[in-house]
Design a protein around this motif. Structure first.
Motif, PDB file in Angstrom:
ATOM      1  N   HIS A  98       0.900  -1.157   0.000  1.00  0.00           N
ATOM      2  CA  HIS A  98       0.000   0.000   0.000  1.00  0.00           C
ATOM      3  C   HIS A  98       0.933   1.200   0.000  1.00  0.00           C
ATOM      4  N   LEU A  99       0.791   2.044  -0.985  1.00  0.00           N
ATOM      5  CA  LEU A  99       1.672   3.191  -1.181  1.00  0.00           C
ATOM      6  C   LEU A  99       0.892   4.479  -0.971  1.00  0.00           C
ATOM      7  N   ARG A 100       1.468   5.398  -0.231  1.00  0.00           N
ATOM      8  CA  ARG A 100       0.953   6.773  -0.153  1.00  0.00           C
ATOM      9  C   ARG A 100       2.092   7.696  -0.560  1.00  0.00           C
ATOM     10  N   VAL A 101       1.823   8.523  -1.547  1.00  0.00           N
ATOM     11  CA  VAL A 101       2.804   9.486  -2.031  1.00  0.00           C
ATOM     12  C   VAL A 101       2.270  10.880  -1.758  1.00  0.00           C
ATOM     13  N   SER A 102       3.100  11.702  -1.119  1.00  0.00           N
ATOM     14  CA  SER A 102       2.722  13.079  -0.802  1.00  0.00           C
ATOM     15  C   SER A 102       3.696  14.040  -1.456  1.00  0.00           C
ATOM     16  N   ARG A 103       3.191  15.200  -1.738  1.00  0.00           N
ATOM     17  CA  ARG A 103       3.969  16.267  -2.347  1.00  0.00           C
ATOM     18  C   ARG A 103       4.587  17.106  -1.224  1.00  0.00           C
ATOM     19  N   PHE A 104       5.875  17.419  -1.332  1.00  0.00           N
ATOM     20  CA  PHE A 104       6.516  18.319  -0.386  1.00  0.00           C
ATOM     21  C   PHE A 104       6.909  19.562  -1.158  1.00  0.00           C
ATOM     22  N   GLU A 105       6.472  20.695  -0.652  1.00  0.00           N
ATOM     23  CA  GLU A 105       6.768  21.941  -1.353  1.00  0.00           C
ATOM     24  C   GLU A 105       7.257  22.996  -0.371  1.00  0.00           C
ATOM     25  N   VAL A 106       7.951  23.982  -0.910  1.00  0.00           N
ATOM     26  CA  VAL A 106       8.399  25.142  -0.148  1.00  0.00           C
ATOM     27  C   VAL A 106       7.967  26.364  -0.942  1.00  0.00           C
ATOM     28  N   ASN A 107       7.248  27.264  -0.278  1.00  0.00           N
ATOM     29  CA  ASN A 107       6.729  28.469  -0.928  1.00  0.00           C
ATOM     30  C   ASN A 107       5.953  28.152  -2.201  1.00  0.00           C
ATOM     31  N   GLY A 108       5.173  27.077  -2.160  1.00  0.00           N
ATOM     32  CA  GLY A 108       4.342  26.702  -3.286  1.00  0.00           C
ATOM     33  C   GLY A 108       5.070  25.984  -4.409  1.00  0.00           C
ATOM     34  N   GLU A 109       6.372  25.780  -4.273  1.00  0.00           N
ATOM     35  CA  GLU A 109       7.156  25.115  -5.317  1.00  0.00           C
ATOM     36  C   GLU A 109       7.453  23.675  -4.918  1.00  0.00           C
ATOM     37  N   PHE A 110       7.181  22.740  -5.843  1.00  0.00           N
ATOM     38  CA  PHE A 110       7.451  21.329  -5.602  1.00  0.00           C
ATOM     39  C   PHE A 110       8.942  21.120  -5.318  1.00  0.00           C
ATOM     40  N   GLN A 111       9.220  20.313  -4.285  1.00  0.00           N
ATOM     41  CA  GLN A 111      10.600  19.987  -3.947  1.00  0.00           C
ATOM     42  C   GLN A 111      10.899  18.502  -4.173  1.00  0.00           C
ATOM     43  N   PHE A 112      10.022  17.640  -3.630  1.00  0.00           N
ATOM     44  CA  PHE A 112      10.196  16.193  -3.776  1.00  0.00           C
ATOM     45  C   PHE A 112       8.947  15.476  -3.319  1.00  0.00           C
ATOM     46  N   PHE A 113       8.916  14.168  -3.588  1.00  0.00           N
ATOM     47  CA  PHE A 113       7.838  13.288  -3.124  1.00  0.00           C
ATOM     48  C   PHE A 113       8.284  12.605  -1.841  1.00  0.00           C
ATOM     49  N   ILE A 114       7.343  12.386  -0.938  1.00  0.00           N
ATOM     50  CA  ILE A 114       7.574  11.545   0.227  1.00  0.00           C
ATOM     51  C   ILE A 114       6.678  10.328   0.048  1.00  0.00           C
ATOM     52  N   SER A 115       7.289   9.154  -0.011  1.00  0.00           N
ATOM     53  CA  SER A 115       6.543   7.910  -0.194  1.00  0.00           C
ATOM     54  C   SER A 115       6.543   7.112   1.093  1.00  0.00           C
ATOM     55  N   GLN A 116       5.357   6.616   1.457  1.00  0.00           N
ATOM     56  CA  GLN A 116       5.210   5.722   2.598  1.00  0.00           C
ATOM     57  C   GLN A 116       4.691   4.407   2.053  1.00  0.00           C
ATOM     58  N   VAL A 117       5.314   3.308   2.458  1.00  0.00           N
ATOM     59  CA  VAL A 117       4.990   2.009   1.904  1.00  0.00           C
ATOM     60  C   VAL A 117       4.818   0.996   3.025  1.00  0.00           C
ATOM     61  N   TYR A 118       3.719   0.242   2.950  1.00  0.00           N
ATOM     62  CA  TYR A 118       3.482  -0.860   3.876  1.00  0.00           C
ATOM     63  C   TYR A 118       3.213  -2.101   3.049  1.00  0.00           C
ATOM     64  N   GLU A 119       3.902  -3.183   3.374  1.00  0.00           N
ATOM     65  CA  GLU A 119       3.700  -4.428   2.636  1.00  0.00           C
ATOM     66  C   GLU A 119       2.300  -4.963   2.887  1.00  0.00           C
ATOM     67  N   VAL A 120       1.665  -5.438   1.826  1.00  0.00           N
ATOM     68  CA  VAL A 120       0.321  -6.016   1.892  1.00  0.00           C
ATOM     69  C   VAL A 120       0.474  -7.507   1.637  1.00  0.00           C
TER      70      VAL A 120
END
Length: 183
Positions: A98-120
């Motif tokens: 199960h993957l959750r990907v979130s957007r990380f931004e600074v001052n409205g500008e995309f910086q990187f993705f943060i992915s959280q993963v749990y084995e199913v």
């Protein structure tokens, strides 16, 4: 007020001991950082992952959908997305997560993705999902079971299929469906 050194040490402890896989991924899909749990799930070391993009370890059946969702997230059309998908481990085996990907931004500008993963351990797939959903397990289920899909929809039957180590189990079958296949 908690000092910066203490905050960094708390973050490091969280990162290193998390039971879920965590990864930071750049705009091009390349791994910047991956925690030990993520590395264990996909069987790659962090330096090996840093040479790869997430699409390279994603099952080809899930890659297009994952890439499309990542692009929408990068562009700010969504803040995050969740999906059940499979990675292909270093040894070539599929591993469901199960993957959750979130957007990380600074001052409205995309910086990187943060992915959280749990084995199913065993993905459960709704076999009545729309055609063309791109889900590998769904397409395998449709090929394996030659069910009259339209009739099932007419009866309003709830049917799910669990894939457990290659064994197919039909679950939550309404009596009308059982009658349809046994008469």
């Amino acid at each position: 007020m908690v000092d910066t050194k203490y905050k960094a040490s708390m973050w490091d402890l969280f990162w290193d001991t998390s039971i879920g896989g965590l990864a930071i991924i750049d705009a091009h899909g390349t791994f910047i950082k991956a925690n030990p749990a993520f590395c264990k799930i996909v069987e790659y070391s962090e330096p090996e992952l840093q040479e790869l993009g997430f699409a390279q370890i994603t099952s080809p059946f899930d890659a297009a959908h994952d890439l499309a969702m990542a692009e929408e997230t990068r562009l700010g059309k969504r803040d995050s997305y969740d999906m059940v998908k499979s990675y292909i481990t270093k040894r070539g085996n599929p591993v469901w997560v199960h993957l959750r990907v979130s957007r990380f931004e600074v001052n409205g500008e995309f910086q990187f993705f943060i992915s959280q993963v749990y084995e199913v351990p065993a993905p459960i797939v709704n076999i009545l999902a729309p055609e063309g959903s791109g889900n590998y397990i769904l397409s395998r289920a449709r090929a394996k079971f030659k069910f009259p899909w339209e009739q099932i929809k007419e009866y309003g039957t709830i049917a799910t299929i669990a894939i457990l180590g290659g064994a197919y189990i039909l679950a939550e079958v309404a009596p009308r469906l059982v009658q349809m296949f046994t008469s």
